[in-house]
Design an enzyme around this catalytic site. Structure first.
Site, PDB file in Angstrom:
ATOM      1  N   ASP A  33      21.494 -31.556 -11.595  1.00 27.59           N
ATOM      2  CA  ASP A  33      22.086 -33.035 -11.953  1.00 27.59           C
ATOM      3  C   ASP A  33      23.725 -32.608 -12.222  1.00 27.59           C
ATOM      4  O   ASP A  33      24.042 -31.511 -12.630  1.00 27.59           O
ATOM      5  CB  ASP A  33      21.542 -33.292 -13.543  1.00 27.59           C
ATOM      6  CG  ASP A  33      22.192 -34.734 -13.947  1.00 27.59           C
ATOM      7  OD1 ASP A  33      23.516 -34.877 -13.946  1.00 27.59           O
ATOM      8  OD2 ASP A  33      21.490 -35.382 -14.460  1.00 27.59           O
ATOM      9  N   GLN A  96      19.217 -45.910 -18.735  1.00 29.96           N
ATOM     10  CA  GLN A  96      19.052 -45.439 -17.352  1.00 29.96           C
ATOM     11  C   GLN A  96      20.392 -46.025 -16.471  1.00 29.96           C
ATOM     12  O   GLN A  96      20.832 -47.088 -16.478  1.00 29.96           O
ATOM     13  CB  GLN A  96      17.726 -45.960 -16.762  1.00 29.96           C
ATOM     14  CG  GLN A  96      17.546 -45.623 -15.444  1.00 29.96           C
ATOM     15  CD  GLN A  96      16.147 -46.210 -14.896  1.00 29.96           C
ATOM     16  OE1 GLN A  96      15.477 -46.978 -15.418  1.00 29.96           O
ATOM     17  NE2 GLN A  96      15.701 -45.758 -13.560  1.00 29.96           N
ATOM     18  N   HIS A 102      13.447 -40.876 -12.172  1.00 27.73           N
ATOM     19  CA  HIS A 102      13.819 -39.353 -12.106  1.00 27.73           C
ATOM     20  C   HIS A 102      13.451 -38.953 -13.447  1.00 27.73           C
ATOM     21  O   HIS A 102      13.790 -39.396 -14.600  1.00 27.73           O
ATOM     22  CB  HIS A 102      15.353 -39.117 -11.748  1.00 27.73           C
ATOM     23  CG  HIS A 102      16.244 -39.952 -12.563  1.00 27.73           C
ATOM     24  ND1 HIS A 102      16.583 -41.388 -12.453  1.00 27.73           N
ATOM     25  CD2 HIS A 102      17.285 -39.682 -13.639  1.00 27.73           C
ATOM     26  CE1 HIS A 102      17.346 -41.563 -13.218  1.00 27.73           C
ATOM     27  NE2 HIS A 102      17.707 -40.792 -13.920  1.00 27.73           N
ATOM     28  N   HIS A 104      14.373 -35.638 -16.079  1.00 32.33           N
ATOM     29  CA  HIS A 104      15.381 -34.816 -16.507  1.00 32.33           C
ATOM     30  C   HIS A 104      14.680 -33.380 -17.041  1.00 32.33           C
ATOM     31  O   HIS A 104      13.848 -33.674 -17.842  1.00 32.33           O
ATOM     32  CB  HIS A 104      16.437 -35.224 -17.384  1.00 32.33           C
ATOM     33  CG  HIS A 104      16.996 -36.571 -17.289  1.00 32.33           C
ATOM     34  ND1 HIS A 104      18.526 -36.343 -16.813  1.00 32.33           N
ATOM     35  CD2 HIS A 104      16.868 -37.867 -17.331  1.00 32.33           C
ATOM     36  CE1 HIS A 104      19.021 -37.634 -16.584  1.00 32.33           C
ATOM     37  NE2 HIS A 104      18.004 -38.482 -16.689  1.00 32.33           N
TER      38      HIS A 104
HETATM   39  P1  DGP Z   1      19.924 -41.607 -16.210  1.00 33.09           P
HETATM   40  O1  DGP Z   1      20.897 -42.402 -17.026  1.00 33.09           O
HETATM   41  O2  DGP Z   1      18.675 -41.031 -16.623  1.00 33.09           O
HETATM   42  O3  DGP Z   1      19.605 -42.707 -14.878  1.00 33.09           O
HETATM   43  O4  DGP Z   1      20.460 -40.435 -15.437  1.00 33.09           O
HETATM   44  C1  DGP Z   1      21.190 -40.547 -14.271  1.00 33.09           C
HETATM   45  C2  DGP Z   1      21.859 -38.995 -14.340  1.00 33.09           C
HETATM   46  O5  DGP Z   1      22.025 -38.686 -12.618  1.00 33.09           O
HETATM   47  C3  DGP Z   1      22.825 -38.536 -14.978  1.00 33.09           C
HETATM   48  O6  DGP Z   1      22.350 -37.276 -15.784  1.00 33.09           O
HETATM   49  C4  DGP Z   1      23.912 -38.089 -13.847  1.00 33.09           C
HETATM   50  C5  DGP Z   1      23.291 -37.815 -12.654  1.00 33.09           C
HETATM   51  N1  DGP Z   1      23.757 -38.155 -11.311  1.00 33.09           N
HETATM   52  C6  DGP Z   1      24.625 -39.292 -11.206  1.00 33.09           C
HETATM   53  N2  DGP Z   1      24.972 -39.314 -10.020  1.00 33.09           N
HETATM   54  C7  DGP Z   1      24.456 -38.505  -9.380  1.00 33.09           C
HETATM   55  C8  DGP Z   1      24.570 -37.519  -7.955  1.00 33.09           C
HETATM   56  O7  DGP Z   1      25.442 -38.345  -7.042  1.00 33.09           O
HETATM   57  N3  DGP Z   1      24.265 -36.426  -7.616  1.00 33.09           N
HETATM   58  C9  DGP Z   1      23.392 -35.816  -8.785  1.00 33.09           C
HETATM   59  N4  DGP Z   1      22.974 -34.601  -8.410  1.00 33.09           N
HETATM   60  N5  DGP Z   1      23.158 -36.289 -10.285  1.00 33.09           N
HETATM   61  C10 DGP Z   1      23.830 -37.605 -10.366  1.00 33.09           C
END
Ligand code: DGP
Length: 139
Positions: A33, A96, A102, A104
């Site tokens: 993340d 979200q 996804h 975590h």
């Molecule tokens: P949620 O709120 O559960 O939808 O979490 C989305 C998560 O995704 C957040 O912890 C940040 C992560 N995230 C957002 N954009 C990117 C990205 O471009 N790459 C990666 N690896 N993670 C990302």
């Protein structure tokens, strides 16, 4: 909610934007993340179009959990931790922000959990963590 294949995780799955990969198989991808809530925060996603839990076909749910078990085992071994918080948000009303399912996996205690989407991590630290966790994951 209708699945929108322009979301960031769909782009990662298509290889249109990079990620720090930890593990991949035919049904799932696990990667770091970029806004970690603790060091070693990994996301597991299915290779199918699912916005959230209610959309996830059982065969992909099973595959996501199988990969998650491997990731947690590897996080423990690579990072020397025991506690891993498993979290998954359904709908913007739960917070979200990326609308591709996804899970975590956050190596921390629930009381120590960092702020959700609190800030971007250093890419070279993410690369190091991905290779450290990926090196010990069961293939
Ligand atoms: P949620 O709120 O559960 O939808 O979490 C989305 C998560 O995704 C957040 O912890 C940040 C992560 N995230 C957002 N954009 C990117 C990205 O471009 N790459 C990666 N690896 N993670 C990302």
């Amino acid at each position: 909610m209708i699945y929108d294949n322009t979301n960031i995780f769909a782009k990662i799955l298509r290889g249109e934007i990079p990620c720090h990969k930890v593990y991949e198989d035919d049904k799932t991808l696990a990667f770091m993340d970029v806004m970690p809530q603790a060091m070693g925060h990994v996301l597991v996603i299915p290779k199918c179009e699912a916005v959230e839990l209610t959309d996830l076909p059982c065969e992909y749910a099973c595959a996501v959990f199988k990969t998650a078990q491997k990731v947690v085992t590897a996080q423990r071994q690579a990072l020397g931790v025991n506690g891993v918080v498993q979290m998954q948000l359904n709908h913007k009303d739960a917070g979200q922000s990326v609308f591709h399912y996804h899970m975590h996996l956050i190596p921390t205690h629930v009381h120590e959990l960092g702020k959700h989407e609190g800030g971007l991590a250093n890419p070279s630290e993410l690369a190091q963590l991905a290779s450290k966790i990926g090196a010990v994951i069961e293939k």
